[in-house]
Design a protein around this motif. Structure first.
Motif, short mmCIF file in Angstrom:
data_model
loop_
_atom_site.label_atom_id
_atom_site.label_comp_id
_atom_site.label_asym_id
_atom_site.label_seq_id
_atom_site.Cartn_x
_atom_site.Cartn_y
_atom_site.Cartn_z
N VAL A 178 -1.98 9.92 -4.00
CA VAL A 178 -2.32 8.54 -3.67
C VAL A 178 -3.82 8.34 -3.82
O VAL A 178 -4.62 9.24 -3.57
CB VAL A 178 -1.89 8.21 -2.22
CG1 VAL A 178 -2.24 6.77 -1.87
CG2 VAL A 178 -0.40 8.44 -2.04
N LYS A 179 -4.22 7.14 -4.23
CA LYS A 179 -5.63 6.82 -4.45
C LYS A 179 -6.17 5.94 -3.32
O LYS A 179 -5.42 5.29 -2.58
CB LYS A 179 -5.79 6.09 -5.78
CG LYS A 179 -5.33 6.90 -6.98
CD LYS A 179 -5.42 6.08 -8.25
CE LYS A 179 -4.91 6.88 -9.45
NZ LYS A 179 -4.92 6.06 -10.70
N TYR B 123 0.85 -1.19 0.00
CA TYR B 123 0.00 0.00 0.00
C TYR B 123 0.88 1.25 0.00
O TYR B 123 1.96 1.25 0.60
CB TYR B 123 -0.91 0.02 1.23
CG TYR B 123 -1.85 -1.16 1.27
CD1 TYR B 123 -3.03 -1.17 0.53
CD2 TYR B 123 -1.53 -2.29 2.04
CE1 TYR B 123 -3.88 -2.26 0.55
CE2 TYR B 123 -2.38 -3.39 2.06
CZ TYR B 123 -3.55 -3.37 1.31
OH TYR B 123 -4.38 -4.46 1.33
N ARG B 124 0.40 2.29 -0.66
CA ARG B 124 1.17 3.53 -0.71
C ARG B 124 0.80 4.48 0.43
O ARG B 124 1.50 5.45 0.68
CB ARG B 124 0.95 4.23 -2.05
CG ARG B 124 1.56 3.49 -3.24
CD ARG B 124 1.43 4.31 -4.51
NE ARG B 124 2.11 5.59 -4.38
CZ ARG B 124 1.77 6.69 -5.07
NH1 ARG B 124 0.75 6.66 -5.92
NH2 ARG B 124 2.44 7.82 -4.90
N LEU B 125 -0.32 4.19 1.10
CA LEU B 125 -0.77 5.07 2.18
C LEU B 125 -1.29 4.24 3.35
O LEU B 125 -2.10 3.33 3.16
CB LEU B 125 -1.87 6.02 1.69
CG LEU B 125 -2.34 7.11 2.66
CD1 LEU B 125 -1.20 8.05 3.02
CD2 LEU B 125 -3.50 7.90 2.06
N ALA C 56 -5.01 12.64 0.57
CA ALA C 56 -4.45 11.65 -0.36
C ALA C 56 -4.20 12.26 -1.73
O ALA C 56 -3.18 11.98 -2.37
CB ALA C 56 -5.39 10.45 -0.47
N GLU D 106 -5.03 2.42 -3.00
CA GLU D 106 -3.66 2.20 -2.51
C GLU D 106 -3.53 2.44 -1.01
O GLU D 106 -2.43 2.59 -0.49
CB GLU D 106 -2.71 3.16 -3.25
CG GLU D 106 -2.72 2.98 -4.77
CD GLU D 106 -2.00 4.09 -5.51
OE1 GLU D 106 -1.11 3.78 -6.31
OE2 GLU D 106 -2.32 5.28 -5.26
N THR D 107 -4.67 2.43 -0.31
CA THR D 107 -4.70 2.83 1.10
C THR D 107 -5.16 1.70 2.01
O THR D 107 -6.13 1.01 1.72
CB THR D 107 -5.66 4.03 1.27
OG1 THR D 107 -5.22 5.11 0.44
CG2 THR D 107 -5.69 4.50 2.72
#
Length: 270
Positions: free
Chosen positions: A211-212, A10-12, A206, A215-216
């Motif tokens: 970031v979407k 995950y990016r977030l 976000a 991606e969280t």
């Protein structure tokens, strides 16, 4: 065969504060700090998403050395902790809030009230009978007209006999067309601008981070986290979470006292 190093999936990472990231003594364990540091080193960003307005959040973030974005006030505020700057702020329509209060009191009787003023240094005003959870700083008032003299981001309501769940349900029935009602913990029922939630503020933050939602990963413990869970790709409730949140979570981890966030992050780390 690819030699590209593995990254965090995950990016977030969105975490609530009380009952989630924070232990009951308001500290963050070394294990959780290390897991978050490892996840950010692997490519994720960490963002705090809390019901606390900025003045009640800032001392904790400063103590953690947190310098990223934070979503405060149940989504009303996006705060740049490193710059100590408020980036966005949504205020409560005071006329609608007054109508909402009248409708709720017509349904359940007199309420104990508190209000959070907008801004980096907005005070929390507390009326007779209202009990501030956690002993946070507040200013007492006796004249209800004082509530409406400056912009607000939320009102807090308590009832002398109803539980917070019962009060939140009754307030939603009576005034849900005028304000958003959320329950952030026992003794913490809030009236917010209509349509506002943690998901509102998290989506704004976000977007700033590029970031979407897909991606969280999000962590929480109370019904006010339900919109954030719905927005995020993966949601994790703490073992100490409200049953309504556990019902909608993708998984349940251990409690905030037992490094529940770290347990999940360690599993996901490359």
């Amino acid at each position: 065969m690819s030699t590209t190093p593995a990254t965090f999936p995950y990016r977030l990472i969105a975490t609530d504060l009380d009952g989630t990231l924070l232990r009951d003594d308001h500290s963050v364990s070394r294990r959780t700090r290390d897991a978050l540091a490892a996840a950010t080193a692997a490519g994720a960003a960490h963002i705090v998403v809390t019901g606390r307005a900025v003045p009640w959040t800032r001392p904790i973030l400063d103590d953690l050395g947190y310098e990223g974005l934070a979503v405060c006030g149940q989504g009303a505020q996006v705060y740049d902790a490193g710059a100590h700057r408020l980036l966005t702020s949504v205020t409560l329509d005071r006329q609608l809030a007054g109508v909402a209060l009248a409708k709720i009191e017509a349904e359940v009787g007199p309420l104990h009230l508190a209000a959070s003023r907008d801004g980096l240094d907005g005070e929390v005003l507390v009326g007779p009978g209202y009990e501030v959870v956690g002993g946070l700083p507040a200013i007492p008032f006796t004249d209800a007209s004082d509530l409406w003299t400056a912009p607000l981001n939320k009102l807090y309501i308590q009832h002398p006999t109803l539980t917070s769940d019962e009060l939140a349900d009754a307030a939603t029935r009576a005034a849900g067309g005028f304000v958003t009602v959320t329950m952030a913990g026992e003794g913490i029922v809030e009236l917010l601008p209509l349509g506002l939630s943690k998901a509102t503020g998290l989506s704004l933050a976000a977007r700033r981070l590029g970031v979407k939602a897909a991606e969280t990963i999000a962590f929480g413990d109370m019904p006010n986290d339900i919109p954030m869970f719905a927005w995020s790709a993966h949601s994790v409730a703490m073992a100490n979470a409200h049953e309504d949140l556990k019902t909608v979570a993708d998984e349940v981890t251990t409690s905030n006292e037992e490094d529940g966030i770290a347990l999940v992050l360690e599993r996901l780390l490359p």
